[in-house]
Design an enzyme around this catalytic site. Structure first.
Site, PDB file in Angstrom:
ATOM      1  N   HIS B  98       0.841  -1.199   0.000  1.00 40.93           N
ATOM      2  CA  HIS B  98       0.000   0.000   0.000  1.00 40.93           C
ATOM      3  C   HIS B  98       0.874   1.247   0.000  1.00 40.93           C
ATOM      4  O   HIS B  98       2.080   1.172   0.244  1.00 40.93           O
ATOM      5  CB  HIS B  98      -0.923   0.015   1.235  1.00 40.93           C
ATOM      6  CG  HIS B  98      -1.820  -1.183   1.334  1.00 40.93           C
ATOM      7  ND1 HIS B  98      -2.896  -1.377   0.515  1.00 40.93           N
ATOM      8  CD2 HIS B  98      -1.773  -2.267   2.166  1.00 40.93           C
ATOM      9  CE1 HIS B  98      -3.486  -2.531   0.833  1.00 40.93           C
ATOM     10  NE2 HIS B  98      -2.826  -3.085   1.833  1.00 40.93           N
ATOM     11  N   ASP B 101      -1.500   8.747  -1.442  1.00 33.30           N
ATOM     12  CA  ASP B 101      -1.431   9.947  -2.275  1.00 33.30           C
ATOM     13  C   ASP B 101      -2.353  10.976  -1.634  1.00 33.30           C
ATOM     14  O   ASP B 101      -3.565  10.772  -1.566  1.00 33.30           O
ATOM     15  CB  ASP B 101      -1.886   9.580  -3.694  1.00 33.30           C
ATOM     16  CG  ASP B 101      -2.252  10.780  -4.569  1.00 33.30           C
ATOM     17  OD1 ASP B 101      -2.133  11.938  -4.131  1.00 33.30           O
ATOM     18  OD2 ASP B 101      -2.688  10.540  -5.719  1.00 33.30           O
ATOM     19  N   HIS B 103      -4.021  14.420  -1.999  1.00 31.63           N
ATOM     20  CA  HIS B 103      -4.324  15.493  -2.958  1.00 31.63           C
ATOM     21  C   HIS B 103      -3.939  16.864  -2.418  1.00 31.63           C
ATOM     22  O   HIS B 103      -3.731  17.802  -3.193  1.00 31.63           O
ATOM     23  CB  HIS B 103      -5.817  15.491  -3.292  1.00 31.63           C
ATOM     24  CG  HIS B 103      -6.235  14.396  -4.227  1.00 31.63           C
ATOM     25  ND1 HIS B 103      -7.438  14.413  -4.884  1.00 31.63           N
ATOM     26  CD2 HIS B 103      -5.605  13.256  -4.616  1.00 31.63           C
ATOM     27  CE1 HIS B 103      -7.544  13.327  -5.635  1.00 31.63           C
ATOM     28  NE2 HIS B 103      -6.455  12.603  -5.491  1.00 31.63           N
ATOM     29  N   HIS B 138      -5.744   8.835  -0.899  1.00 29.48           N
ATOM     30  CA  HIS B 138      -6.069   7.461  -1.262  1.00 29.48           C
ATOM     31  C   HIS B 138      -4.811   6.664  -1.574  1.00 29.48           C
ATOM     32  O   HIS B 138      -3.750   7.218  -1.851  1.00 29.48           O
ATOM     33  CB  HIS B 138      -7.045   7.413  -2.447  1.00 29.48           C
ATOM     34  CG  HIS B 138      -6.545   8.040  -3.714  1.00 29.48           C
ATOM     35  ND1 HIS B 138      -5.752   7.368  -4.612  1.00 29.48           N
ATOM     36  CD2 HIS B 138      -6.731   9.281  -4.229  1.00 29.48           C
ATOM     37  CE1 HIS B 138      -5.488   8.160  -5.643  1.00 29.48           C
ATOM     38  NE2 HIS B 138      -6.052   9.348  -5.440  1.00 29.48           N
ATOM     39  N   CYS B 139      -4.965   5.362  -1.554  1.00 29.93           N
ATOM     40  CA  CYS B 139      -3.893   4.458  -1.941  1.00 29.93           C
ATOM     41  C   CYS B 139      -3.754   4.489  -3.462  1.00 29.93           C
ATOM     42  O   CYS B 139      -4.750   4.608  -4.177  1.00 29.93           O
ATOM     43  CB  CYS B 139      -4.228   3.046  -1.458  1.00 29.93           C
ATOM     44  SG  CYS B 139      -2.826   1.902  -1.569  1.00 29.93           S
ATOM     45  N   HIS B 149      -7.569  -0.574  -5.267  1.00 34.54           N
ATOM     46  CA  HIS B 149      -7.464  -0.220  -3.846  1.00 34.54           C
ATOM     47  C   HIS B 149      -8.485   0.852  -3.466  1.00 34.54           C
ATOM     48  O   HIS B 149      -9.102   0.779  -2.400  1.00 34.54           O
ATOM     49  CB  HIS B 149      -6.042   0.239  -3.507  1.00 34.54           C
ATOM     50  CG  HIS B 149      -5.057  -0.889  -3.398  1.00 34.54           C
ATOM     51  ND1 HIS B 149      -4.284  -1.116  -2.276  1.00 34.54           N
ATOM     52  CD2 HIS B 149      -4.731  -1.878  -4.270  1.00 34.54           C
ATOM     53  CE1 HIS B 149      -3.513  -2.188  -2.471  1.00 34.54           C
ATOM     54  NE2 HIS B 149      -3.753  -2.664  -3.678  1.00 34.54           N
ATOM     55  N   MET B 154      -9.968   2.281   0.240  1.00 38.28           N
ATOM     56  CA  MET B 154      -8.723   2.862   0.733  1.00 38.28           C
ATOM     57  C   MET B 154      -8.609   4.339   0.357  1.00 38.28           C
ATOM     58  O   MET B 154      -7.811   4.725  -0.516  1.00 38.28           O
ATOM     59  CB  MET B 154      -7.551   2.058   0.171  1.00 38.28           C
ATOM     60  CG  MET B 154      -6.374   2.092   1.113  1.00 38.28           C
ATOM     61  SD  MET B 154      -5.387   0.613   0.964  1.00 38.28           S
ATOM     62  CE  MET B 154      -4.202   0.935   2.288  1.00 38.28           C
ATOM     63  N   HIS B 259     -27.259  15.807  -1.320  1.00 36.26           N
ATOM     64  CA  HIS B 259     -28.466  16.597  -1.057  1.00 36.26           C
ATOM     65  C   HIS B 259     -28.944  16.244   0.346  1.00 36.26           C
ATOM     66  O   HIS B 259     -28.935  15.066   0.726  1.00 36.26           O
ATOM     67  CB  HIS B 259     -29.541  16.262  -2.098  1.00 36.26           C
ATOM     68  CG  HIS B 259     -30.877  16.858  -1.807  1.00 36.26           C
ATOM     69  ND1 HIS B 259     -31.232  18.117  -2.258  1.00 36.26           N
ATOM     70  CD2 HIS B 259     -31.941  16.396  -1.115  1.00 36.26           C
ATOM     71  CE1 HIS B 259     -32.473  18.392  -1.856  1.00 36.26           C
ATOM     72  NE2 HIS B 259     -32.919  17.365  -1.159  1.00 36.26           N
ATOM     73  N   GLU B 282     -29.502  23.414  -3.434  1.00 40.55           N
ATOM     74  CA  GLU B 282     -30.346  22.245  -3.188  1.00 40.55           C
ATOM     75  C   GLU B 282     -29.497  20.968  -3.222  1.00 40.55           C
ATOM     76  O   GLU B 282     -29.673  20.068  -2.413  1.00 40.55           O
ATOM     77  CB  GLU B 282     -31.492  22.168  -4.200  1.00 40.55           C
ATOM     78  CG  GLU B 282     -31.091  22.239  -5.650  1.00 40.55           C
ATOM     79  CD  GLU B 282     -32.303  22.241  -6.603  1.00 40.55           C
ATOM     80  OE1 GLU B 282     -33.318  21.598  -6.320  1.00 40.55           O
ATOM     81  OE2 GLU B 282     -32.207  22.907  -7.663  1.00 40.55           O
ATOM     82  N   THR B 283     -28.567  20.917  -4.160  1.00 42.23           N
ATOM     83  CA  THR B 283     -27.765  19.719  -4.408  1.00 42.23           C
ATOM     84  C   THR B 283     -26.402  20.187  -4.882  1.00 42.23           C
ATOM     85  O   THR B 283     -26.330  21.052  -5.755  1.00 42.23           O
ATOM     86  CB  THR B 283     -28.430  18.851  -5.503  1.00 42.23           C
ATOM     87  OG1 THR B 283     -29.777  18.565  -5.110  1.00 42.23           O
ATOM     88  CG2 THR B 283     -27.682  17.555  -5.727  1.00 42.23           C
ATOM     89  N   HIS B 309     -28.068  12.359  -4.646  1.00 39.99           N
ATOM     90  CA  HIS B 309     -29.384  12.582  -5.259  1.00 39.99           C
ATOM     91  C   HIS B 309     -29.510  12.005  -6.673  1.00 39.99           C
ATOM     92  O   HIS B 309     -30.374  12.435  -7.439  1.00 39.99           O
ATOM     93  CB  HIS B 309     -29.785  14.056  -5.217  1.00 39.99           C
ATOM     94  CG  HIS B 309     -31.274  14.299  -5.268  1.00 39.99           C
ATOM     95  ND1 HIS B 309     -32.070  13.920  -6.331  1.00 39.99           N
ATOM     96  CD2 HIS B 309     -32.124  14.858  -4.381  1.00 39.99           C
ATOM     97  CE1 HIS B 309     -33.321  14.272  -6.099  1.00 39.99           C
ATOM     98  NE2 HIS B 309     -33.384  14.829  -4.925  1.00 39.99           N
TER      99      HIS B 309
END
Ligand SMILES: [Cu+2]
Ligand SMILES: [Cu+2]
Ligand SMILES: [Cu+2]
Ligand SMILES: [Cu+2]
Ligand SMILES: [Cu+2]
Ligand SMILES: [Cu+2]
Ligand SMILES: [Mg+2]
Ligand SMILES: [Mg+2]
Ligand SMILES: [Mg+2]
Ligand SMILES: [Mg+2]
Ligand SMILES: [Mg+2]
Ligand SMILES: [Mg+2]
Ligand SMILES: [Mg+2]
Ligand SMILES: [Mg+2]
Ligand SMILES: [Mg+2]
Lengths: 345, 345, 345
Positions: B98, B101, B103, B138-139, B149, B154, B259, B282-283, B309
């Site tokens: 494993h 990363d 971001h 994430h992996c 993964h 992950m 939502h 709303e969303t 939604h």
């Protein structure tokens, strides 16, 4: 529909120039800030049909429909107030009718209604760039032929720069050292009863099979610049620490979500250059049928993967490009404090 | 790639602290406005592989790949200018390699290039948070292992707060009473020829079957916090009328559109905390491979369903959580003027 | 849940008016800038179930679940501070229970928790519009019935205008000459073993087959206003050069990306009317479970296709409408300099 009785356009204030289009991922020579008054920019594109390998591993291929032979078609650049004057030629040995719809233009289905050319024909269309931004163009012959041509590679982008160039939200100039023009192409390649990709003798022969594959809305491939791996390895994009790249992502049909692994979108224009850029984004969005610009200044050397961050599409469908960046590592930003080692608890 | 010859980082201005990570949907203890100078925040995560039931109704299960045993991995919180110093341990009884990363970080594939740990190994990575926002981690072990993964659980989120805390577009402080940290996980569970979910003896054994399921781009499940119903019923989130919740939605792979049924996103940061929040939504949208924050102040008591939604995904794939909110009903906002009754016309 | 012991709402400052709802793509009579003080706007909707042809070419049909017999349900318009008072009637000959969730409202699952009506029942719900924007409403009877009812047509939009009307980012008034209210409906129609669309005797009879089709997340149709071609040909929308149209796009379940071929979104509100509109967009985004407004002033005559710019969905699934625009062609914006002709090189 254009009207033959309409008043002629007044072209007196314009200077005529020719723009040499180049193949992606490169950009034509251009000024970021407009020099002088408005221009009529003359370009020529040819609607080339060619058999192309999509994935060397599987041999999957397609009779691509292209502008100037590349997928995506060449990047066109102008400034607000300029006019694009396109000569569009359909070679005599083509199988199919083509045309072009410029999202950046106004009227006649983006020019699509005025540019239908059969094999052996040419047409000349002039349109004015009135809105700043990156815009898709694509073939749109009508009905089901529209997605068929678009998903066979027939699309590209126009960048309409503000005359004064790009700005941040406070009005400070934003300039770039290079452009990475990346077209993401979703292909829907027909398979036979054994799950093998079908092959065809002629462009267009896959039409009915393609419609069946397209209606699943699930592409077999989603690649950057024509084929799996077209922008990796020896074809990787290059940059240096401290350099700023403007990444133009064109997706003429299907949503995408670009991400630069190890970097960011410092400034991202998802809507247009008329709006303030979004900043510091991890992943941005390309509304299917759009071109989008994201600017990044590299801070670390190394390999950066530029992906559609549906990671299945990136890893299994082909949506991965690479930037190779030279320069000095900065431990203040990131440091491997302890290299992998065995541990015991 | 990091360079052993690069100058060492100057850590003299930083204070070292430890952050105790907690399981989702909860957030670690933190300050909304930074107190004091920049910190080096020490955290530890373990790459735990465990067999997990995804849906009790069907018995569908997965050998989940996790950070600290939870899906999503724990929420990490810091401020711009802080550094995260992660010790990442892969237990000796793991099946797989494993890495991680971030971001939010800069360089080396977000740290992915510096953190590969085989079973029985640990690594220490330090990186500086320079951009404000919520970010996925994430992996990313490479190639098809990346989506494998990530779609096995992950992934998680880092929130990098502005040092001065959150603000509205006019610069007014925005504070929250609690955080609801919701990871949406798309699973692609292989089925046998009878349509029954397959079972596996070991983590990783489902690899080739999973790739076949993943390439459909159609998840069998999309759940909030590890399993269908993980945040409903007795596990529902709690709040009171007048309280403000910051909902952090992490989706490391696939677009989502959160939502809050009966409520709104009063302030929504889809891009970063460096941009003005959108209001009264709303969303909202989570670009696949992103974490997004939305703030809401409850105005009515009752049960609120928080959903993706795409209502098919909410109701059939598992993307539903609940908030149970206590307080007094306000008839000025909504009133059942006439209860259901028979009518005749 | 509403509480019978809560204080009654103070309605003393409100004027009662009735709004006559009309079928899409039209809008009810309304003021763009609010006139006078806040209103209680009385409306009535009936939950009508009807067998409807979705595509005349194939004969595909559905037992649609509707508000007032149309897909989408009627557009409702009010201003911030107004109240909507809805009488919702479920005809005695209905097969199913229905209710309504207004994204624009606050509490009780958007009213869904207070409006369940069985066949032969009516209910009256009053709610206050506190947030400006376009908002979806839809039936939400609970569980899998939610996406079932929504994907059978039971959704529509409310537009809550700012009292002072729409504005650009500098505060200048933006007004429109007409509204084009377009509901995009994704249908998941079950097929038999020969790939033919199934038919059913009664509303609701397709329930279990529909769930199987829905869980593919791949619609068989995505249409504008109830059926393929409902807004093309003789049903095309009309406008004149110089006129401004406000396009309201409702998609209650699934993401969409509207595009006006040959035109633009001059001003686009994806989030709410509380935020500055985006400008000059080629293609905008509807987060599934949202209504979005885009404003355009026509500059050229001709036919404009309004599409979901996933062109497969536009051309093969039905997501195409037409505007027919009268006026004079402007060669300064676009000109066919040379009509198609043979060329030789
Ligand atoms: Cu073509
Ligand atoms: Cu287009
Ligand atoms: Cu892993
Ligand atoms: Cu990533
Ligand atoms: Cu209903
Ligand atoms: Cu809803
Ligand atoms: Mg391959
Ligand atoms: Mg225009
Ligand atoms: Mg664009
Ligand atoms: Mg279940
Ligand atoms: Mg950076
Ligand atoms: Mg984020
Ligand atoms: Mg048809
Ligand atoms: Mg509210
Ligand atoms: Mg809306």
């Amino acid at each position: 529909k254009a009207d033959a009785t309409a008043a002629p356009a007044d072209l007196s204030g314009f200077t005529r120039v020719k723009m040499e289009l180049v193949a992606p991922p490169f950009a034509p020579t251009h000024d970021q800030v407009a020099v002088g008054g408005p221009k009529i920019i003359e370009i020529t594109m040819e609607t080339t049909e060619r058999l192309m390998v999509v994935d060397e591993d599987t041999g999957a291929s397609i009779w691509a429909l292209t502008y100037n032979g590349s997928v995506p078609g060449p990047l066109i650049i102008c400034h607000v107030g300029d006019m694009i004057e396109l000569t569009l030629r359909n070679p005599a040995d083509s199988q199919m009718e083509h045309n072009i719809d410029f999202h950046a233009s106004t009227g006649a289905l983006g020019g699509g209604g005025l540019t239908h050319v059969f094999p052996g024909e040419e047409v000349v269309l002039r349109w004015k760039a009135t809105k700043p931004g990156c815009f898709t163009y694509h073939c749109a012959p009508g009905g089901a032929m529209i997605p068929y041509h678009v998903t066979h590679g027939m699309n590209g982008a126009v960048m309409v720069l503000p005359r004064e160039g790009l700005k941040d939200k406070d009005g400070n100039a934003l300039t770039y050292d290079s452009i990475a023009y990346i077209g993401e192409q979703d292909y829907y390649l027909p398979k036979d009863e054994n799950g093998e990709y079908r092959t065809y003798e002629l462009a267009g022969e896959d039409y009915s099979d393609s419609l069946e594959a397209m209606v699943t809305l699930t592409p077999t491939h989603s690649v950057f610049n024509d084929a799996v791996g077209a922008l990796t390895g020896e074809h990787a994009l290059k940059a240096k620490v401290g350099e700023t790249v403007l990444m133009i992502h064109n997706q003429a049909n299907r949503d995408s979500r670009p991400h630069l692994i190890g970097g960011h979108g410092d400034f991202v224009w998802e809507s247009s250059f008329g709006d303030q850029p979004m900043t510091g984004m991890e992943t941005w969005f390309v509304r299917g049928g759009s071109a989008v610009a994201a600017m990044y200044t590299f801070e670390q050397p190394g390999v950066y993967a530029y992906v559609n961050h549906n990671l299945i599409e990136a890893a299994l469908l082909g949506a991965t490009a690479h930037f190779v960046v030279e320069g000095d590592w900065n431990n203040a930003l990131m440091e491997q404090v302890v290299a992998p080692r065995a541990f015991t608890i």
